[in-house]
Design a protein around this motif. Structure first.
Motif, PDB file in Angstrom:
ATOM      1  N   ILE A   1      48.814  35.444  30.196  1.00 50.74           N
ATOM      2  CA  ILE A   1      48.803  36.877  30.488  1.00 50.74           C
ATOM      3  C   ILE A   1      48.846  37.583  29.146  1.00 50.74           C
ATOM      4  O   ILE A   1      49.878  37.592  28.468  1.00 50.74           O
ATOM      5  CB  ILE A   1      49.993  37.292  31.367  1.00 50.74           C
ATOM      6  CG1 ILE A   1      49.957  36.524  32.696  1.00 50.74           C
ATOM      7  CG2 ILE A   1      49.972  38.799  31.624  1.00 50.74           C
ATOM      8  CD1 ILE A   1      51.171  36.775  33.578  1.00 50.74           C
ATOM      9  N   ARG A   2      47.724  38.139  28.718  1.00 49.58           N
ATOM     10  CA  ARG A   2      47.596  38.691  27.376  1.00 49.58           C
ATOM     11  C   ARG A   2      47.842  40.194  27.295  1.00 49.58           C
ATOM     12  O   ARG A   2      48.392  40.694  26.328  1.00 49.58           O
ATOM     13  CB  ARG A   2      46.180  38.407  26.842  1.00 49.58           C
ATOM     14  CG  ARG A   2      45.811  36.935  26.759  1.00 49.58           C
ATOM     15  CD  ARG A   2      46.591  36.235  25.697  1.00 49.58           C
ATOM     16  NE  ARG A   2      46.047  34.891  25.402  1.00 49.58           N
ATOM     17  CZ  ARG A   2      46.623  34.024  24.601  1.00 49.58           C
ATOM     18  NH1 ARG A   2      47.770  34.337  24.007  1.00 49.58           N
ATOM     19  NH2 ARG A   2      46.075  32.837  24.387  1.00 49.58           N
ATOM     20  N   ARG A   3      47.426  40.947  28.301  1.00 49.29           N
ATOM     21  CA  ARG A   3      47.415  42.407  28.185  1.00 49.29           C
ATOM     22  C   ARG A   3      48.761  43.021  28.568  1.00 49.29           C
ATOM     23  O   ARG A   3      49.371  42.593  29.556  1.00 49.29           O
ATOM     24  CB  ARG A   3      46.311  42.995  29.067  1.00 49.29           C
ATOM     25  CG  ARG A   3      44.904  42.554  28.684  1.00 49.29           C
ATOM     26  CD  ARG A   3      43.874  42.960  29.724  1.00 49.29           C
ATOM     27  NE  ARG A   3      44.140  42.316  31.011  1.00 49.29           N
ATOM     28  CZ  ARG A   3      43.439  42.555  32.111  1.00 49.29           C
ATOM     29  NH1 ARG A   3      42.445  43.416  32.081  1.00 49.29           N
ATOM     30  NH2 ARG A   3      43.740  41.937  33.234  1.00 49.29           N
ATOM     31  N   PRO A   4      49.219  43.993  27.821  1.00 47.82           N
ATOM     32  CA  PRO A   4      50.453  44.691  28.205  1.00 47.82           C
ATOM     33  C   PRO A   4      50.324  45.280  29.606  1.00 47.82           C
ATOM     34  O   PRO A   4      49.326  45.931  29.932  1.00 47.82           O
ATOM     35  CB  PRO A   4      50.580  45.793  27.149  1.00 47.82           C
ATOM     36  CG  PRO A   4      49.810  45.295  25.977  1.00 47.82           C
ATOM     37  CD  PRO A   4      48.662  44.518  26.556  1.00 47.82           C
ATOM     38  N   GLY A   5      51.316  45.024  30.417  1.00 47.66           N
ATOM     39  CA  GLY A   5      51.299  45.554  31.776  1.00 47.66           C
ATOM     40  C   GLY A   5      50.606  44.664  32.784  1.00 47.66           C
ATOM     41  O   GLY A   5      50.703  44.911  33.992  1.00 47.66           O
ATOM     42  N   ALA A   6      49.891  43.638  32.331  1.00 49.29           N
ATOM     43  CA  ALA A   6      49.228  42.725  33.263  1.00 49.29           C
ATOM     44  C   ALA A   6      50.269  41.867  33.977  1.00 49.29           C
ATOM     45  O   ALA A   6      51.291  41.492  33.403  1.00 49.29           O
ATOM     46  CB  ALA A   6      48.226  41.846  32.534  1.00 49.29           C
ATOM     47  N   GLU A   7      49.992  41.528  35.236  1.00 49.15           N
ATOM     48  CA  GLU A   7      50.952  40.788  36.052  1.00 49.15           C
ATOM     49  C   GLU A   7      50.528  39.353  36.325  1.00 49.15           C
ATOM     50  O   GLU A   7      51.352  38.534  36.731  1.00 49.15           O
ATOM     51  CB  GLU A   7      51.157  41.502  37.396  1.00 49.15           C
ATOM     52  CG  GLU A   7      51.729  42.895  37.276  1.00 49.15           C
ATOM     53  CD  GLU A   7      51.891  43.561  38.631  1.00 49.15           C
ATOM     54  OE1 GLU A   7      51.588  42.911  39.656  1.00 49.15           O
ATOM     55  OE2 GLU A   7      52.315  44.719  38.674  1.00 49.15           O
ATOM     56  N   THR A   8      49.260  39.040  36.121  1.00 50.86           N
ATOM     57  CA  THR A   8      48.772  37.705  36.451  1.00 50.86           C
ATOM     58  C   THR A   8      47.749  37.283  35.412  1.00 50.86           C
ATOM     59  O   THR A   8      47.358  38.077  34.552  1.00 50.86           O
ATOM     60  CB  THR A   8      48.173  37.689  37.867  1.00 50.86           C
ATOM     61  OG1 THR A   8      47.874  36.349  38.250  1.00 50.86           O
ATOM     62  CG2 THR A   8      46.925  38.546  37.949  1.00 50.86           C
ATOM     63  N   ASP A   9      47.308  36.017  35.484  1.00 50.72           N
ATOM     64  CA  ASP A   9      46.498  35.453  34.402  1.00 50.72           C
ATOM     65  C   ASP A   9      45.238  36.269  34.148  1.00 50.72           C
ATOM     66  O   ASP A   9      44.519  36.636  35.068  1.00 50.72           O
ATOM     67  CB  ASP A   9      46.137  33.998  34.712  1.00 50.72           C
ATOM     68  CG  ASP A   9      45.141  33.836  35.848  1.00 50.72           C
ATOM     69  OD1 ASP A   9      43.986  33.471  35.578  1.00 50.72           O
ATOM     70  OD2 ASP A   9      45.531  34.059  37.006  1.00 50.72           O
ATOM     71  N   ASP A  10      44.999  36.556  32.858  1.00 45.13           N
ATOM     72  CA  ASP A  10      43.791  37.279  32.467  1.00 45.13           C
ATOM     73  C   ASP A  10      43.021  36.561  31.358  1.00 45.13           C
ATOM     74  O   ASP A  10      42.060  37.090  30.815  1.00 45.13           O
ATOM     75  CB  ASP A  10      44.121  38.719  32.043  1.00 45.13           C
ATOM     76  CG  ASP A  10      45.160  38.803  30.938  1.00 45.13           C
ATOM     77  OD1 ASP A  10      45.463  37.772  30.306  1.00 45.13           O
ATOM     78  OD2 ASP A  10      45.690  39.916  30.707  1.00 45.13           O
ATOM     79  N   ASP A  11      43.464  35.337  31.024  1.00 45.95           N
ATOM     80  CA  ASP A  11      42.802  34.550  29.987  1.00 45.95           C
ATOM     81  C   ASP A  11      43.084  33.084  30.291  1.00 45.95           C
ATOM     82  O   ASP A  11      44.198  32.594  30.047  1.00 45.95           O
ATOM     83  CB  ASP A  11      43.339  34.936  28.608  1.00 45.95           C
ATOM     84  CG  ASP A  11      42.576  34.267  27.479  1.00 45.95           C
ATOM     85  OD1 ASP A  11      41.414  33.872  27.685  1.00 45.95           O
ATOM     86  OD2 ASP A  11      43.135  34.156  26.371  1.00 45.95           O
ATOM     87  N   THR A  12      42.083  32.384  30.830  1.00 47.23           N
ATOM     88  CA  THR A  12      42.327  31.055  31.393  1.00 47.23           C
ATOM     89  C   THR A  12      41.255  30.069  30.934  1.00 47.23           C
ATOM     90  O   THR A  12      40.078  30.413  30.843  1.00 47.23           O
ATOM     91  CB  THR A  12      42.357  31.137  32.931  1.00 47.23           C
ATOM     92  OG1 THR A  12      43.529  31.857  33.332  1.00 47.23           O
ATOM     93  CG2 THR A  12      42.384  29.764  33.568  1.00 47.23           C
ATOM     94  N   PHE A  13      41.696  28.839  30.667  1.00 43.79           N
ATOM     95  CA  PHE A  13      40.806  27.747  30.275  1.00 43.79           C
ATOM     96  C   PHE A  13      41.072  26.555  31.181  1.00 43.79           C
ATOM     97  O   PHE A  13      42.230  26.222  31.456  1.00 43.79           O
ATOM     98  CB  PHE A  13      41.061  27.353  28.815  1.00 43.79           C
ATOM     99  CG  PHE A  13      40.427  26.047  28.412  1.00 43.79           C
ATOM    100  CD1 PHE A  13      39.060  25.950  28.226  1.00 43.79           C
ATOM    101  CD2 PHE A  13      41.206  24.911  28.233  1.00 43.79           C
ATOM    102  CE1 PHE A  13      38.472  24.747  27.869  1.00 43.79           C
ATOM    103  CE2 PHE A  13      40.627  23.697  27.870  1.00 43.79           C
ATOM    104  CZ  PHE A  13      39.252  23.616  27.684  1.00 43.79           C
ATOM    105  N   ILE A  14      39.994  25.916  31.651  1.00 35.86           N
ATOM    106  CA  ILE A  14      40.108  24.744  32.515  1.00 35.86           C
ATOM    107  C   ILE A  14      39.228  23.638  31.952  1.00 35.86           C
ATOM    108  O   ILE A  14      38.048  23.863  31.667  1.00 35.86           O
ATOM    109  CB  ILE A  14      39.659  25.048  33.964  1.00 35.86           C
ATOM    110  CG1 ILE A  14      40.343  26.302  34.503  1.00 35.86           C
ATOM    111  CG2 ILE A  14      39.931  23.859  34.871  1.00 35.86           C
ATOM    112  CD1 ILE A  14      39.721  26.823  35.794  1.00 35.86           C
ATOM    113  N   ALA A  15      39.785  22.457  31.788  1.00 36.04           N
ATOM    114  CA  ALA A  15      39.022  21.286  31.361  1.00 36.04           C
ATOM    115  C   ALA A  15      38.981  20.278  32.510  1.00 36.04           C
ATOM    116  O   ALA A  15      40.025  19.917  33.056  1.00 36.04           O
ATOM    117  CB  ALA A  15      39.646  20.648  30.123  1.00 36.04           C
TER     118      ALA A  15
END
Length: 357
Positions: free
Chosen positions: A208-222
Protein backbone atom coordinates in the motif's frame (compact mmCIF):
# COMPACT_ATOMS: atom_id res chain seq x y z
CA UNK A 1 -29.82 -18.04 -35.78
CA UNK A 2 -33.30 -17.58 -34.41
CA UNK A 3 -35.03 -14.35 -35.38
CA UNK A 4 -36.01 -13.77 -31.75
CA UNK A 5 -33.19 -12.15 -29.75
CA UNK A 6 -32.30 -13.51 -26.34
CA UNK A 7 -33.44 -11.06 -23.67
CA UNK A 8 -30.76 -9.89 -21.23
CA UNK A 9 -31.16 -8.42 -17.76
CA UNK A 10 -28.13 -6.39 -16.67
CA UNK A 11 -27.57 -5.89 -12.94
CA UNK A 12 -25.45 -2.83 -12.26
CA UNK A 13 -24.82 0.30 -14.31
CA UNK A 14 -21.55 1.62 -12.93
CA UNK A 15 -18.27 1.39 -14.81
CA UNK A 16 -18.59 -2.29 -15.71
CA UNK A 17 -22.26 -2.16 -16.66
CA UNK A 18 -22.36 1.10 -18.58
CA UNK A 19 -18.94 1.06 -20.29
CA UNK A 20 -18.47 -2.64 -21.04
CA UNK A 21 -21.52 -4.85 -20.73
CA UNK A 22 -24.41 -2.74 -21.99
CA UNK A 23 -22.69 -1.57 -25.20
CA UNK A 24 -21.34 -5.03 -26.00
CA UNK A 25 -24.67 -6.74 -25.34
CA UNK A 26 -26.48 -4.20 -27.51
CA UNK A 27 -23.96 -4.71 -30.32
CA UNK A 28 -24.30 -8.52 -30.34
CA UNK A 29 -26.50 -10.12 -32.94
CA UNK A 30 -28.98 -12.38 -31.22
CA UNK A 31 -28.97 -10.51 -27.89
CA UNK A 32 -31.24 -7.70 -26.73
CA UNK A 33 -30.66 -5.52 -23.68
CA UNK A 34 -34.07 -5.84 -22.03
CA UNK A 35 -33.66 -4.50 -18.48
CA UNK A 36 -31.07 -2.55 -16.51
CA UNK A 37 -31.08 -2.83 -12.72
CA UNK A 38 -29.83 0.20 -10.80
CA UNK A 39 -31.32 2.03 -7.85
CA UNK A 40 -29.57 5.34 -8.59
CA UNK A 41 -31.78 7.84 -10.46
CA UNK A 42 -28.88 9.39 -12.38
CA UNK A 43 -27.79 5.99 -13.65
CA UNK A 44 -31.35 5.14 -14.59
CA UNK A 45 -31.47 8.35 -16.63
CA UNK A 46 -28.13 7.50 -18.23
CA UNK A 47 -29.33 4.01 -19.19
CA UNK A 48 -32.57 5.33 -20.67
CA UNK A 49 -30.70 8.03 -22.62
CA UNK A 50 -28.30 5.49 -24.12
CA UNK A 51 -30.88 2.74 -24.68
CA UNK A 52 -34.33 4.34 -25.04
CA UNK A 53 -36.19 1.03 -25.19
CA UNK A 54 -34.61 -0.51 -22.11
CA UNK A 55 -36.72 -1.34 -19.09
CA UNK A 56 -35.52 -0.21 -15.67
CA UNK A 57 -35.64 -1.92 -12.29
CA UNK A 58 -34.46 -0.76 -8.90
CA UNK A 59 -33.67 -4.22 -7.47
CA UNK A 60 -32.50 -7.58 -8.78
CA UNK A 61 -35.53 -9.22 -7.20
CA UNK A 62 -37.68 -7.45 -9.78
CA UNK A 63 -35.78 -9.37 -12.46
CA UNK A 64 -36.01 -12.70 -10.73
CA UNK A 65 -39.76 -12.21 -10.23
CA UNK A 66 -40.19 -12.23 -14.01
CA UNK A 67 -37.54 -14.79 -14.84
CA UNK A 68 -39.79 -16.28 -17.53
CA UNK A 69 -39.40 -13.04 -19.53
CA UNK A 70 -35.59 -13.21 -19.68
CA UNK A 71 -32.97 -15.50 -21.19
CA UNK A 72 -29.75 -14.31 -19.52
CA UNK A 73 -28.69 -12.36 -16.43
CA UNK A 74 -25.45 -10.35 -16.41
CA UNK A 75 -24.01 -9.48 -12.99
CA UNK A 76 -21.95 -6.28 -13.24
CA UNK A 77 -22.46 -5.04 -9.69
CA UNK A 78 -19.79 -4.69 -6.95
CA UNK A 79 -17.62 -7.74 -6.29
CA UNK A 80 -19.20 -8.67 -2.96
CA UNK A 81 -22.58 -9.14 -4.67
CA UNK A 82 -21.38 -11.50 -7.41
CA UNK A 83 -21.93 -14.78 -5.57
CA UNK A 84 -25.34 -14.03 -4.03
CA UNK A 85 -26.73 -12.54 -7.24
CA UNK A 86 -25.39 -15.32 -9.46
CA UNK A 87 -26.77 -17.89 -7.03
CA UNK A 88 -30.20 -16.24 -7.05
CA UNK A 89 -30.23 -16.07 -10.85
CA UNK A 90 -29.30 -19.72 -11.25
CA UNK A 91 -31.94 -20.75 -8.71
CA UNK A 92 -34.45 -18.70 -10.72
CA UNK A 93 -33.56 -20.85 -13.74
CA UNK A 94 -31.56 -18.22 -15.61
CA UNK A 95 -28.15 -18.52 -17.29
CA UNK A 96 -25.61 -16.05 -15.92
CA UNK A 97 -22.61 -14.00 -16.99
CA UNK A 98 -20.63 -12.65 -14.02
CA UNK A 99 -17.99 -9.94 -14.21
CA UNK A 100 -14.57 -10.86 -12.86
CA UNK A 101 -13.70 -11.82 -10.21
CA UNK A 102 -16.60 -14.23 -10.17
CA UNK A 103 -16.13 -14.72 -6.41
CA UNK A 104 -13.83 -13.94 -3.52
CA UNK A 105 -12.58 -17.52 -3.23
CA UNK A 106 -12.01 -20.47 -5.52
CA UNK A 107 -14.30 -22.56 -3.33
CA UNK A 108 -17.19 -20.16 -3.96
CA UNK A 109 -16.50 -20.21 -7.70
CA UNK A 110 -16.55 -24.00 -7.76
CA UNK A 111 -19.78 -24.06 -5.76
CA UNK A 112 -21.37 -21.75 -8.32
CA UNK A 113 -20.10 -23.97 -11.13
CA UNK A 114 -21.62 -27.01 -9.42
CA UNK A 115 -24.97 -25.25 -9.03
CA UNK A 116 -24.98 -24.22 -12.70
CA UNK A 117 -24.18 -27.79 -13.77
CA UNK A 118 -26.88 -29.16 -11.50
CA UNK A 119 -29.42 -26.80 -13.05
CA UNK A 120 -28.15 -27.33 -16.60
CA UNK A 121 -27.47 -23.61 -17.03
CA UNK A 122 -24.68 -21.55 -18.54
CA UNK A 123 -22.40 -19.79 -16.05
CA UNK A 124 -19.75 -17.68 -17.78
CA UNK A 125 -17.18 -15.21 -16.46
CA UNK A 126 -16.44 -11.93 -18.24
CA UNK A 127 -12.68 -12.13 -18.76
CA UNK A 128 -12.71 -9.61 -21.60
CA UNK A 129 -8.94 -9.20 -21.76
CA UNK A 130 -8.62 -12.58 -23.40
CA UNK A 131 -9.76 -10.54 -26.42
CA UNK A 132 -7.23 -7.71 -26.04
CA UNK A 133 -5.28 -6.96 -29.20
CA UNK A 134 -1.86 -7.69 -27.68
CA UNK A 135 -3.03 -10.94 -26.09
CA UNK A 136 -4.53 -12.19 -29.36
CA UNK A 137 -1.30 -11.28 -31.14
CA UNK A 138 0.87 -13.04 -28.58
CA UNK A 139 -1.25 -16.20 -28.73
CA UNK A 140 -0.79 -16.21 -32.50
CA UNK A 141 2.99 -15.78 -32.22
CA UNK A 142 3.26 -18.58 -29.68
CA UNK A 143 1.06 -20.93 -31.70
CA UNK A 144 3.20 -20.31 -34.79
CA UNK A 145 6.43 -20.98 -32.86
CA UNK A 146 7.83 -17.53 -33.63
CA UNK A 147 9.47 -17.27 -30.20
CA UNK A 148 10.64 -20.87 -29.99
CA UNK A 149 10.13 -22.35 -26.53
CA UNK A 150 8.70 -19.70 -24.20
CA UNK A 151 10.85 -19.22 -21.12
CA UNK A 152 9.71 -16.05 -19.35
CA UNK A 153 6.52 -14.00 -19.54
CA UNK A 154 6.36 -10.47 -18.15
CA UNK A 155 2.97 -8.80 -18.05
CA UNK A 156 2.25 -5.33 -16.68
CA UNK A 157 -1.02 -3.53 -16.08
CA UNK A 158 0.24 -0.27 -14.64
CA UNK A 159 -1.31 3.13 -14.04
CA UNK A 160 -0.23 6.42 -12.50
CA UNK A 161 -2.93 7.41 -10.00
CA UNK A 162 -1.07 8.99 -7.08
CA UNK A 163 -4.34 9.99 -5.38
CA UNK A 164 -6.80 7.27 -4.34
CA UNK A 165 -10.19 7.59 -6.02
CA UNK A 166 -12.12 5.94 -3.20
CA UNK A 167 -15.11 3.68 -3.67
CA UNK A 168 -15.48 -0.03 -3.02
CA UNK A 169 -12.61 -0.99 -5.36
CA UNK A 170 -10.17 0.75 -3.02
CA UNK A 171 -11.87 -0.20 0.23
CA UNK A 172 -9.86 -1.98 2.90
CA UNK A 173 -12.92 -3.97 4.01
CA UNK A 174 -12.20 -7.61 3.05
CA UNK A 175 -15.89 -8.12 2.33
CA UNK A 176 -15.64 -5.71 -0.63
CA UNK A 177 -13.00 -7.88 -2.40
CA UNK A 178 -11.18 -4.71 -3.43
CA UNK A 179 -7.55 -3.97 -4.23
CA UNK A 180 -5.48 -4.46 -7.34
CA UNK A 181 -4.70 -8.11 -6.63
CA UNK A 182 -8.31 -9.08 -7.32
CA UNK A 183 -9.03 -6.29 -9.81
CA UNK A 184 -6.26 -6.08 -12.40
CA UNK A 185 -4.67 -9.23 -10.97
CA UNK A 186 -7.70 -11.20 -12.18
CA UNK A 187 -6.77 -10.21 -15.74
CA UNK A 188 -3.02 -10.80 -15.73
CA UNK A 189 -3.29 -14.13 -13.90
CA UNK A 190 -6.05 -15.38 -16.22
CA UNK A 191 -3.98 -14.44 -19.27
CA UNK A 192 -0.88 -16.19 -17.91
CA UNK A 193 -2.81 -19.40 -17.22
CA UNK A 194 -4.45 -19.37 -20.66
CA UNK A 195 -1.07 -18.90 -22.36
CA UNK A 196 1.14 -21.22 -20.34
CA UNK A 197 -1.07 -23.58 -18.37
CA UNK A 198 -1.47 -24.32 -14.65
CA UNK A 199 0.77 -22.76 -12.02
CA UNK A 200 2.58 -24.92 -9.50
CA UNK A 201 4.21 -22.22 -7.34
CA UNK A 202 3.17 -18.68 -6.43
CA UNK A 203 5.19 -15.88 -4.85
CA UNK A 204 3.80 -12.36 -4.37
CA UNK A 205 4.53 -8.95 -2.93
CA UNK A 206 1.67 -6.55 -2.18
CA UNK A 207 2.11 -3.00 -0.93
CA UNK A 208 0.00 0.00 0.00
CA UNK A 209 2.00 2.96 -1.31
CA UNK A 210 -0.33 5.96 -1.46
CA UNK A 211 -1.24 8.06 1.58
CA UNK A 212 -4.81 7.32 2.54
CA UNK A 213 -5.00 4.10 0.52
CA UNK A 214 -6.64 1.18 2.33
CA UNK A 215 -5.74 -1.81 0.16
CA UNK A 216 -2.99 -2.99 -2.18
CA UNK A 217 -2.11 -0.55 -4.95
CA UNK A 218 1.27 -1.97 -6.02
CA UNK A 219 1.49 -5.73 -6.45
CA UNK A 220 3.87 -8.26 -8.01
CA UNK A 221 3.11 -11.94 -8.63
CA UNK A 222 5.61 -14.59 -9.76
CA UNK A 223 4.30 -17.89 -11.11
CA UNK A 224 6.08 -21.10 -11.96
CA UNK A 225 3.98 -23.00 -14.48
CA UNK A 226 3.91 -26.78 -14.80
CA UNK A 227 5.15 -26.19 -18.35
CA UNK A 228 8.35 -24.66 -16.97
CA UNK A 229 7.52 -21.10 -18.02
CA UNK A 230 7.97 -18.41 -15.39
CA UNK A 231 5.49 -15.52 -15.34
CA UNK A 232 6.23 -12.19 -13.67
CA UNK A 233 3.05 -10.16 -13.33
CA UNK A 234 2.84 -6.53 -12.21
CA UNK A 235 -0.28 -4.52 -11.36
CA UNK A 236 0.08 -1.02 -10.00
CA UNK A 237 -1.65 2.32 -9.54
CA UNK A 238 1.66 3.92 -8.55
CA UNK A 239 3.83 3.46 -11.65
CA UNK A 240 5.32 6.86 -12.52
CA UNK A 241 6.92 5.31 -15.62
CA UNK A 242 4.95 2.60 -17.39
CA UNK A 243 6.78 -0.54 -18.49
CA UNK A 244 5.95 -2.74 -21.48
CA UNK A 245 2.54 -4.35 -21.40
CA UNK A 246 4.16 -7.63 -22.48
CA UNK A 247 7.77 -8.82 -22.62
CA UNK A 248 8.03 -12.45 -23.62
CA UNK A 249 11.37 -14.24 -23.93
CA UNK A 250 11.84 -17.51 -25.76
CA UNK A 251 14.56 -19.77 -27.08
CA UNK A 252 14.42 -18.19 -30.53
CA UNK A 253 13.24 -14.61 -30.05
CA UNK A 254 11.48 -12.18 -27.76
CA UNK A 255 8.36 -10.06 -28.18
CA UNK A 256 7.91 -6.67 -26.53
CA UNK A 257 4.68 -4.68 -26.69
CA UNK A 258 3.91 -1.28 -25.15
CA UNK A 259 0.54 0.40 -24.69
CA UNK A 260 -2.96 -0.78 -23.81
CA UNK A 261 -5.60 -2.25 -26.08
CA UNK A 262 -7.72 0.67 -27.39
CA UNK A 263 -11.14 -0.89 -26.84
CA UNK A 264 -11.76 0.32 -23.28
CA UNK A 265 -10.85 3.90 -24.20
CA UNK A 266 -13.11 3.70 -27.25
CA UNK A 267 -16.04 2.44 -25.18
CA UNK A 268 -15.51 5.14 -22.56
CA UNK A 269 -15.54 7.78 -25.31
CA UNK A 270 -18.85 6.48 -26.68
CA UNK A 271 -17.63 4.52 -29.69
CA UNK A 272 -19.48 1.29 -30.34
CA UNK A 273 -18.65 -1.94 -32.18
CA UNK A 274 -20.20 -1.99 -35.62
CA UNK A 275 -19.92 1.76 -36.11
CA UNK A 276 -17.71 3.67 -38.50
CA UNK A 277 -14.58 3.13 -36.39
CA UNK A 278 -12.36 0.19 -37.37
CA UNK A 279 -13.08 -1.56 -34.11
CA UNK A 280 -10.11 -2.75 -32.08
CA UNK A 281 -7.52 -1.57 -34.62
CA UNK A 282 -4.25 -0.09 -33.39
CA UNK A 283 -2.01 2.57 -34.91
CA UNK A 284 1.12 0.97 -36.42
CA UNK A 285 3.29 3.20 -34.24
CA UNK A 286 2.21 1.04 -31.26
CA UNK A 287 2.92 -2.34 -32.81
CA UNK A 288 5.14 -4.61 -30.75
CA UNK A 289 8.49 -5.91 -31.97
CA UNK A 290 9.94 -9.38 -32.27
CA UNK A 291 13.66 -10.07 -32.41
CA UNK A 292 16.77 -11.05 -30.50
CA UNK A 293 19.89 -9.39 -29.16
CA UNK A 294 18.67 -5.79 -29.26
CA UNK A 295 16.26 -3.50 -27.46
CA UNK A 296 13.08 -2.54 -29.30
CA UNK A 297 13.51 0.98 -27.91
CA UNK A 298 16.70 1.42 -29.94
CA UNK A 299 15.22 0.02 -33.14
CA UNK A 300 15.94 -3.65 -32.56
CA UNK A 301 13.61 -6.30 -33.87
CA UNK A 302 10.87 -6.30 -36.48
CA UNK A 303 7.45 -4.67 -36.00
CA UNK A 304 4.62 -7.17 -35.67
CA UNK A 305 1.18 -5.97 -36.83
CA UNK A 306 -1.14 -6.11 -33.83
CA UNK A 307 -4.29 -8.12 -34.42
CA UNK A 308 -7.50 -6.18 -33.83
CA UNK A 309 -8.93 -6.46 -30.34
CA UNK A 310 -12.31 -8.14 -30.23
CA UNK A 311 -14.35 -7.72 -27.03
CA UNK A 312 -17.56 -8.29 -29.05
CA UNK A 313 -16.41 -11.88 -29.60
CA UNK A 314 -17.13 -12.69 -25.95
CA UNK A 315 -20.86 -11.98 -26.08
CA UNK A 316 -21.12 -13.49 -29.55
CA UNK A 317 -19.74 -16.70 -28.03
CA UNK A 318 -22.18 -16.44 -25.11
CA UNK A 319 -25.09 -16.13 -27.55
CA UNK A 320 -23.85 -19.18 -29.46
CA UNK A 321 -23.44 -21.16 -26.22
CA UNK A 322 -26.98 -20.32 -25.11
CA UNK A 323 -28.30 -21.58 -28.46
CA UNK A 324 -26.23 -24.75 -28.29
CA UNK A 325 -23.98 -23.66 -31.14
CA UNK A 326 -20.68 -23.33 -29.27
CA UNK A 327 -18.85 -23.71 -25.96
CA UNK A 328 -18.90 -21.44 -22.93
CA UNK A 329 -16.16 -18.87 -23.69
CA UNK A 330 -14.94 -18.64 -20.06
CA UNK A 331 -16.05 -21.21 -17.51
CA UNK A 332 -16.34 -20.71 -13.77
CA UNK A 333 -13.86 -23.54 -13.26
CA UNK A 334 -11.29 -21.61 -15.29
CA UNK A 335 -12.00 -18.59 -13.11
CA UNK A 336 -11.61 -20.79 -10.01
CA UNK A 337 -8.12 -21.80 -11.15
CA UNK A 338 -7.19 -18.11 -11.36
CA UNK A 339 -8.66 -17.56 -7.90
CA UNK A 340 -6.50 -20.40 -6.57
CA UNK A 341 -3.52 -18.33 -7.71
CA UNK A 342 -4.88 -15.06 -6.29
CA UNK A 343 -5.54 -16.67 -2.91
CA UNK A 344 -2.06 -18.17 -2.92
CA UNK A 345 -0.63 -14.76 -3.83
CA UNK A 346 -2.42 -13.12 -0.93
CA UNK A 347 -1.07 -15.76 1.44
CA UNK A 348 2.43 -15.48 -0.03
CA UNK A 349 2.52 -11.72 0.47
CA UNK A 350 1.12 -11.97 3.99
CA UNK A 351 3.39 -14.77 5.20
CA UNK A 352 6.40 -13.96 2.98
CA UNK A 353 6.54 -17.50 1.61
CA UNK A 354 6.33 -19.25 -1.75
CA UNK A 355 3.08 -21.20 -1.96
CA UNK A 356 2.89 -24.56 -3.71
CA UNK A 357 -0.40 -25.30 -5.44
Amino acid sequence: MSATPLRVGLIGYGLAGSVFHAPLIAATEGLALDTVVTSQPERQQQARAEFPDVRLAATADELFDRADELDLIVVASPNKTHVPLATAALKAGLPVVVDKPVAGTAAEARALAALAEERGLLLSVFQNRRWDNDFLTLRHLLADGELGDAWRFESRFERWRPQPKGGWRESGDPAEIGGLLYDLGSHVVDQALVLFGPATEVYAETDIRRPGAETDDDTFIALTHASGVRSHLYVSATAAQLGPRFRVLGSRAGYVKYGLDPQEAALREGSRPGGTVDWGAEDPSLWGRIGSGESPLTGGGTPVPTLAGDYPAYYAAVADALRGAGPNPVTALEAAAALDVLEAARRSAREKVTVTL
